[in-house]
Write an enzyme that holds these catalytic residues in place. Structure first.
Site, short mmCIF file in Angstrom:
data_model
loop_
_atom_site.label_atom_id
_atom_site.label_comp_id
_atom_site.label_asym_id
_atom_site.label_seq_id
_atom_site.Cartn_x
_atom_site.Cartn_y
_atom_site.Cartn_z
N HIS A 263 -8.62 -3.85 1.32
CA HIS A 263 -7.58 -3.95 2.35
C HIS A 263 -6.50 -2.89 2.12
CE1 HIS A 263 -4.98 -6.43 5.13
NE2 HIS A 263 -4.04 -5.73 4.52
N GLU A 264 -6.03 -2.78 0.89
CA GLU A 264 -4.94 -1.83 0.59
C GLU A 264 -5.43 -0.39 0.74
OE1 GLU A 264 -2.01 -3.12 0.49
OE2 GLU A 264 -2.97 -5.09 0.48
N GLU B 248 0.80 -1.24 0.00
CA GLU B 248 0.00 0.00 0.00
C GLU B 248 0.83 1.28 0.00
OE1 GLU B 248 0.29 -2.22 2.44
OE2 GLU B 248 0.60 -1.23 4.37
#
Ligand SMILES: [Zn+2]
Length: 186
Positions: A46-47, A13
């Site tokens: 999620h990222e 990320e």
């Protein structure tokens, strides 16, 4: 967002550039399964969650990695659920994360979520399902304990009060305690 051949992690990320293993981003409706589609959606969620949990507020040291990964691993379900309630992601959390990590957590190989980190090998070791799935399960349990509204308020305060800075587990729990429950959250 970029898919990279032979990328070592599932995804990473970086702020402004999220990189993925090809299987975690590329989707073809003629070839991919429903599970592939849901996997791609949850990895992206999620990222993007890491833009707050990790990038906007970064842990002070690796021993609190669960603050990054636990939150991202929980918020990914909420994010995808928001867009696709028909996928029943909040139910899938139980089977994929909560029940899944209980197997490891029941063995002698388990470890505390917050663990001392003194050398680089210990950093790599911490990227396991205790940090991700048990971390996410504990955060979900905290939300159920204090109620969704107060949990959201405490989490928002935690992010705002530590914005562009570093934080640890206590900084998050203190924001919950500041809401004055008649029990000790910690
Ligand atoms: Zn992550």
């Amino acid at each position: 967002m970029a898919a990279i051949p032979d990328f070592v992690s599932g995804a990473m990320e970086h702020w402004g550039l999220v990189t993925y293993r090809e299987t975690a981003l590329l989707y073809d409706r003629n070839i991919s399964s429903s599970a592939n589609q849901q996997r791609v959606a949850t990895v992206i969620a999620h990222e993007l969650a890491h833009m707050w949990f990790g990038n906007l507020v970064t842990m002070k040291w690796w021993n609190d990695l669960w603050l990054n990964e636990g939150f991202a691993s929980y918020i990914e379900y909420k994010g995808v659920h928001h867009v696709h309630p028909d996928w029943q992601m909040l139910d899938q959390f139980l089977i994929a994360d909560l029940h899944g990590v209980m197997k490891l957590d029941a063995t002698l190989a388990s470890h505390p979520i917050v663990q001392t980190v003194e050398n680089p090998n210990q950093i790599t070791e911490l990227f396991d399902s205790i940090t991700y799935s048990k971390g996410a399960s504990v955060i979900r349990m905290l939300e159920d304990l204090v109620g969704a509204e107060k949990f959201r308020l405490a989490t928002t305060n935690y992010l705002n009060n530590n914005i562009y800075r570093n934080a640890n587990t206590n900084d998050f729990l203190n924001e919950l305690e500041a809401l004055n429950f008649d029990f000790d959250v910690k």
